[in-house]
Design a protein around this motif. Sequence first.
Motif, short mmCIF file in Angstrom:
data_model
loop_
_atom_site.label_atom_id
_atom_site.label_comp_id
_atom_site.label_asym_id
_atom_site.label_seq_id
_atom_site.Cartn_x
_atom_site.Cartn_y
_atom_site.Cartn_z
N MET A 50 0.84 -1.19 0.00
CA MET A 50 0.00 0.00 0.00
C MET A 50 0.88 1.24 0.00
O MET A 50 1.97 1.25 0.57
CB MET A 50 -0.91 0.02 1.23
CG MET A 50 -1.92 -1.10 1.27
SD MET A 50 -3.00 -0.97 2.72
CE MET A 50 -3.66 0.68 2.52
N LEU A 51 0.38 2.31 -0.63
CA LEU A 51 1.06 3.59 -0.57
C LEU A 51 0.73 4.28 0.75
O LEU A 51 -0.31 4.01 1.36
CB LEU A 51 0.62 4.49 -1.73
CG LEU A 51 0.98 4.05 -3.15
CD1 LEU A 51 0.61 5.15 -4.14
CD2 LEU A 51 2.44 3.71 -3.28
N PRO A 52 1.59 5.17 1.22
CA PRO A 52 1.26 5.98 2.40
C PRO A 52 -0.02 6.78 2.15
O PRO A 52 -0.42 7.03 1.01
CB PRO A 52 2.47 6.90 2.56
CG PRO A 52 3.59 6.21 1.84
CD PRO A 52 2.94 5.48 0.70
N ASP A 53 -0.67 7.21 3.25
CA ASP A 53 -1.90 7.98 3.08
C ASP A 53 -1.59 9.38 2.54
O ASP A 53 -0.43 9.79 2.45
CB ASP A 53 -2.69 8.06 4.39
CG ASP A 53 -1.90 8.73 5.52
OD1 ASP A 53 -1.04 9.59 5.24
OD2 ASP A 53 -2.14 8.38 6.69
N GLU A 54 -2.64 10.09 2.15
CA GLU A 54 -2.45 11.39 1.51
C GLU A 54 -1.69 12.36 2.39
O GLU A 54 -0.84 13.12 1.91
CB GLU A 54 -3.82 11.98 1.13
CG GLU A 54 -4.50 11.27 -0.03
CD GLU A 54 -5.80 11.95 -0.43
OE1 GLU A 54 -6.16 12.96 0.23
OE2 GLU A 54 -6.45 11.48 -1.38
N ARG A 55 -1.98 12.37 3.70
CA ARG A 55 -1.32 13.31 4.59
C ARG A 55 0.19 13.08 4.60
O ARG A 55 0.97 14.03 4.57
CB ARG A 55 -1.89 13.19 6.01
CG ARG A 55 -1.28 14.17 7.00
CD ARG A 55 -1.95 14.07 8.36
NE ARG A 55 -3.38 14.37 8.26
CZ ARG A 55 -4.21 14.34 9.31
NH1 ARG A 55 -3.75 14.00 10.50
NH2 ARG A 55 -5.48 14.63 9.15
N VAL A 63 3.74 19.21 -1.26
CA VAL A 63 2.78 19.68 -2.27
C VAL A 63 1.39 19.68 -1.67
O VAL A 63 1.17 19.24 -0.54
CB VAL A 63 2.81 18.78 -3.53
CG1 VAL A 63 4.17 18.84 -4.21
CG2 VAL A 63 2.48 17.32 -3.17
N SER A 64 0.43 20.18 -2.43
CA SER A 64 -0.94 20.29 -1.95
C SER A 64 -1.67 18.95 -2.04
O SER A 64 -1.23 18.02 -2.72
CB SER A 64 -1.70 21.33 -2.77
OG SER A 64 -1.90 20.86 -4.09
N ARG A 65 -2.81 18.89 -1.36
CA ARG A 65 -3.64 17.68 -1.41
C ARG A 65 -4.11 17.41 -2.83
O ARG A 65 -4.12 16.27 -3.29
CB ARG A 65 -4.83 17.84 -0.48
CG ARG A 65 -5.74 16.59 -0.41
CD ARG A 65 -6.89 16.81 0.56
NE ARG A 65 -6.39 17.08 1.90
CZ ARG A 65 -6.09 16.14 2.78
NH1 ARG A 65 -6.23 14.86 2.45
NH2 ARG A 65 -5.67 16.46 3.98
N ASN A 66 -4.48 18.48 -3.55
CA ASN A 66 -4.95 18.28 -4.93
C ASN A 66 -3.84 17.72 -5.82
O ASN A 66 -4.10 16.92 -6.72
CB ASN A 66 -5.46 19.60 -5.50
CG ASN A 66 -6.82 19.98 -4.95
OD1 ASN A 66 -7.57 19.12 -4.47
ND2 ASN A 66 -7.15 21.26 -5.01
N THR A 67 -2.60 18.16 -5.59
CA THR A 67 -1.47 17.64 -6.38
C THR A 67 -1.28 16.16 -6.10
O THR A 67 -1.07 15.37 -7.03
CB THR A 67 -0.19 18.43 -6.06
OG1 THR A 67 -0.36 19.79 -6.43
CG2 THR A 67 1.00 17.85 -6.81
N VAL A 68 -1.32 15.76 -4.84
CA VAL A 68 -1.18 14.35 -4.48
C VAL A 68 -2.30 13.53 -5.12
O VAL A 68 -2.06 12.45 -5.68
CB VAL A 68 -1.19 14.17 -2.95
CG1 VAL A 68 -1.41 12.72 -2.57
CG2 VAL A 68 0.13 14.66 -2.36
N VAL A 87 -9.68 0.99 2.90
CA VAL A 87 -8.36 0.36 2.96
C VAL A 87 -7.26 1.37 2.64
O VAL A 87 -6.34 1.58 3.41
CB VAL A 87 -8.27 -0.84 1.99
CG1 VAL A 87 -6.87 -1.46 2.00
CG2 VAL A 87 -9.31 -1.89 2.36
N GLY A 88 -7.38 2.02 1.49
CA GLY A 88 -6.37 2.98 1.07
C GLY A 88 -5.98 2.73 -0.38
O GLY A 88 -6.70 2.09 -1.15
N THR A 89 -4.81 3.24 -0.76
CA THR A 89 -4.32 3.08 -2.13
C THR A 89 -3.43 1.85 -2.19
O THR A 89 -2.34 1.81 -1.61
CB THR A 89 -3.53 4.33 -2.57
OG1 THR A 89 -4.38 5.48 -2.46
CG2 THR A 89 -3.07 4.19 -4.00
#
Length: 275
Positions: A50-55, A63-68, A87-89
């Motif tokens: 899994m990738l880390p969460d957005e935060r 970078v910004s949340r929209n960029t992520v 679950v997540g990404t």
Amino acid sequence: MTRPSTGPRHPQESAGRPPSPGRRPRADRARQVAEVLRHQIASGAFPSGMLPDERRLIGDFGVSRNTVREALRLLRDDGAVERRQGVGTVITHRTYEHGLHRLTGLAETLASHGEVGNEVRAAEVVRAPADVARRLGVPEGGQVVYIERLRSLGGLPLSLDLTYLPVDIGLPLLDADLACRDLFALIEQSPAGPLGSASLAVHAVNADAPTATLLGVEQGAAVFTVERLTRLPGGRPVDLEFLRIRGDRLAFRAELGRAAAPERAPYGDGGGHGD
């Protein structure tokens, strides 16, 4: 009274100036984030799958949340990840790295990442195409052994391998276990002995309809074409391969050293041009 200009004296002074990092288009920043994440996925940086969460990604990349979110969309569009509710990404498949600093077969390189399978589609003696005969040192119109295999990793198609060998090298291999063994290993266990060196060329092409069907990609999708001519230590060519490899499943990596650069005239003396 005329006020002094606050802008550049010449338009050229600002025309060639790169934008500051904070002013770059969000699409460019998202693409940069996605490229770094692709490399991390390929190198096994996320063993949990899994990738880390957005935060966490926002903090890591600044970078910004929209960029992520746009970067994650790019990865989803490539089929590298998918978003699962609650679950997540999740990483759907990895792009594995194949080093170019050593002469190795795919199975040797990728065996630690999963089961490498081979569907043998052809194994026979054929008349050598003119270019194949020339490169293998076979008389024009002579015969060669042709082996075609569809290779998979972890049950998913990876590459379509078309291999030509001189008859004295390839004929004994027709009785070998071509479904489970690398050709390099089979050659080195034959009277031919150890391999020595190879010439390699890699470029990208768009998959034609038959290749796309076999590799499980859309027609026109980008795939790697690898041409490799392998020789014995004495220089005799014994293995000519044409590989079609899914670009979303394999990446090539090499460690390169820079040779001493030739001496150049000092910059600005009129004797040369900058890079």
